[in-house]
Design an enzyme around this catalytic site. Structure first.
Site, PDB file in Angstrom:
ATOM      1  N   ASP A 131       0.874  -1.177   0.000  1.00  0.00           N
ATOM      2  CA  ASP A 131       0.000   0.000   0.000  1.00  0.00           C
ATOM      3  C   ASP A 131       0.910   1.227   0.000  1.00  0.00           C
ATOM      4  O   ASP A 131       2.144   1.097   0.078  1.00  0.00           O
ATOM      5  CB  ASP A 131      -0.915   0.001   1.243  1.00  0.00           C
ATOM      6  CG  ASP A 131      -2.254   0.667   0.990  1.00  0.00           C
ATOM      7  OD1 ASP A 131      -2.253   1.854   0.607  1.00  0.00           O
ATOM      8  OD2 ASP A 131      -3.292   0.014   1.160  1.00  0.00           O
ATOM      9  N   ASP A 156       3.577   1.866  -4.802  1.00  0.00           N
ATOM     10  CA  ASP A 156       2.693   2.573  -5.733  1.00  0.00           C
ATOM     11  C   ASP A 156       2.499   1.632  -6.913  1.00  0.00           C
ATOM     12  O   ASP A 156       3.434   1.381  -7.675  1.00  0.00           O
ATOM     13  CB  ASP A 156       3.348   3.882  -6.171  1.00  0.00           C
ATOM     14  CG  ASP A 156       2.584   4.599  -7.283  1.00  0.00           C
ATOM     15  OD1 ASP A 156       1.557   4.065  -7.756  1.00  0.00           O
ATOM     16  OD2 ASP A 156       3.024   5.684  -7.701  1.00  0.00           O
ATOM     17  N   VAL A 157       1.297   1.100  -7.083  1.00  0.00           N
ATOM     18  CA  VAL A 157       1.088   0.059  -8.095  1.00  0.00           C
ATOM     19  C   VAL A 157       1.207   0.579  -9.516  1.00  0.00           C
ATOM     20  O   VAL A 157       1.316  -0.217 -10.458  1.00  0.00           O
ATOM     21  CB  VAL A 157      -0.272  -0.639  -7.909  1.00  0.00           C
ATOM     22  CG1 VAL A 157      -0.320  -1.398  -6.589  1.00  0.00           C
ATOM     23  CG2 VAL A 157      -1.433   0.344  -8.025  1.00  0.00           C
ATOM     24  N   TYR A 196     -14.148   5.770 -13.465  1.00  0.00           N
ATOM     25  CA  TYR A 196     -14.078   4.571 -12.626  1.00  0.00           C
ATOM     26  C   TYR A 196     -14.636   3.363 -13.360  1.00  0.00           C
ATOM     27  O   TYR A 196     -14.020   2.300 -13.418  1.00  0.00           O
ATOM     28  CB  TYR A 196     -14.852   4.819 -11.327  1.00  0.00           C
ATOM     29  CG  TYR A 196     -14.778   3.681 -10.334  1.00  0.00           C
ATOM     30  CD1 TYR A 196     -13.625   3.455  -9.595  1.00  0.00           C
ATOM     31  CD2 TYR A 196     -15.875   2.842 -10.122  1.00  0.00           C
ATOM     32  CE1 TYR A 196     -13.561   2.420  -8.673  1.00  0.00           C
ATOM     33  CE2 TYR A 196     -15.815   1.809  -9.198  1.00  0.00           C
ATOM     34  CZ  TYR A 196     -14.654   1.603  -8.482  1.00  0.00           C
ATOM     35  OH  TYR A 196     -14.579   0.574  -7.577  1.00  0.00           O
ATOM     36  N   LYS A 250     -12.757  -0.164 -14.498  1.00  0.00           N
ATOM     37  CA  LYS A 250     -13.193  -1.446 -13.963  1.00  0.00           C
ATOM     38  C   LYS A 250     -13.708  -2.372 -15.065  1.00  0.00           C
ATOM     39  O   LYS A 250     -13.568  -3.600 -14.975  1.00  0.00           O
ATOM     40  CB  LYS A 250     -14.262  -1.234 -12.889  1.00  0.00           C
ATOM     41  CG  LYS A 250     -13.725  -0.565 -11.628  1.00  0.00           C
ATOM     42  CD  LYS A 250     -12.550  -1.339 -11.027  1.00  0.00           C
ATOM     43  CE  LYS A 250     -12.091  -0.767  -9.703  1.00  0.00           C
ATOM     44  NZ  LYS A 250     -10.996  -1.550  -9.080  1.00  0.00           N
ATOM     45  N   ILE A 284     -20.158  -1.662  -0.892  1.00  0.00           N
ATOM     46  CA  ILE A 284     -19.534  -2.267   0.283  1.00  0.00           C
ATOM     47  C   ILE A 284     -19.195  -1.161   1.290  1.00  0.00           C
ATOM     48  O   ILE A 284     -18.773  -0.066   0.909  1.00  0.00           O
ATOM     49  CB  ILE A 284     -18.259  -3.044  -0.115  1.00  0.00           C
ATOM     50  CG1 ILE A 284     -18.551  -3.998  -1.280  1.00  0.00           C
ATOM     51  CG2 ILE A 284     -17.697  -3.795   1.087  1.00  0.00           C
ATOM     52  CD1 ILE A 284     -19.642  -5.026  -1.014  1.00  0.00           C
TER      53      ILE A 284
END
Length: 255
Positions: free
Chosen positions: A34, A55-56, A150, A154, A185
């Site tokens: 993370d 950092d992905v 977003y 996705k 969620i």
């Protein structure tokens, strides 16, 4: 699974943290990454998992993280590409900076993780084997008016996962890839989005009504589904989409 190793990205909070806590039921070595160092280090102390700053969207850091895991355990059995961000806005409000940031984290970060994980999994002792689980969303199936960027990212994750699944099935047989699609969620990220709407309680209530089960899901409910796909319990499952949405898609109409 003895001597097995899993990496969860975006693991310091929310769904990611629930996955970290659940992972020890299936995997011996649990790593998570993370950019929230304070939360990550606290969770590492709590669980005994190994925390890595990452950092992905950074290609070089992906290679470093994989090298650290291989050096420590010699293998990678599962990758959970969970790291993601939500920046709201309809198409007319979508500025280039927002668009590119969403793609960098949600889409490019997932692609890099899959690519680097496969490079390790195909060299696992005993032969190629592993499971990749990519976190998509209900918005990978249906449009959200105030989530143009977003939803685009996705949706891309959903189809990227299928491409990877077919490639790996042909080339390596036992390397699998699936996507998970949560509904609404109860996470810090969603709560922040509710508050940004100007009517947090009303927005929460709206999303609860979209799910026939009558409530928001919990992070633990998503984690349980993720662990099924990550483990050998799903050894004949690849290229599929696991909806965990309280029936939202089954009853969905225009948003």
């Amino acid at each position: 699974m003895a001597d097995s190793t899993i990496l969860i990205t975006g693991g310091a909070s929310g769904i990611g943290a629930a996955i970290v806590r659940t992972a020890f039921a299936e995997f011996e070595n649990v790593f998570f990454s993370d950019i929230q160092d304070d939360l990550g280090e606290k969770l590492a102390v709590e669980t005994g998992a190994t925390y890595l700053n990452q950092d992905v969207s950074n290609e070089k850091r992906w290679k470093e993280v994989m090298a650290e895991i291989v050096s420590a355990t010699g293998r990678l059995d599962a990758l959970i590409n969970n790291a993601g961000i939500f920046l709201g806005g309809c198409i007319e409000d979508t500025e280039m900076d927002l668009w590119m940031k969403m793609i960098a984290v949600n889409q490019t970060g997932t692609m890099l993780g899959c690519r680097e994980a496969i490079s390790v999994m195909k060299e696992n002792p005993g032969g190629p084997k592993g499971s990749i689980v990519n976190m998509s969303s209900i918005t990978g199936f249906i449009g959200l008016a105030n989530g143009a960027a977003y939803g685009a990212t996705k949706g891309a994750v959903r189809l990227l996962s299928k491409s990877i699944a077919v490639h790996c099935a042909k080339e390596y047989k036992d390397i699998r890839c699936n996507s998970v699609h949560p509904g609404a969620i109860d996470t810090p990220m969603n709560q922040a989005a509710f508050e940004a709407s100007g009517d947090a309680a009303g927005t929460r209530a709206f999303f609860e009504t979209l799910q026939p089960i009558g409530r928001m899901g919990t992070s633990e409910e998503i984690a349980n589904g993720v662990m099924f796909l990550a483990s050998d319990k799903s050894s004949f499952v690849t290229g599929t989409e696991l909806l965990i949405d309280g029936g939202w898609l089954a009853a969905s109409g225009p948003l």
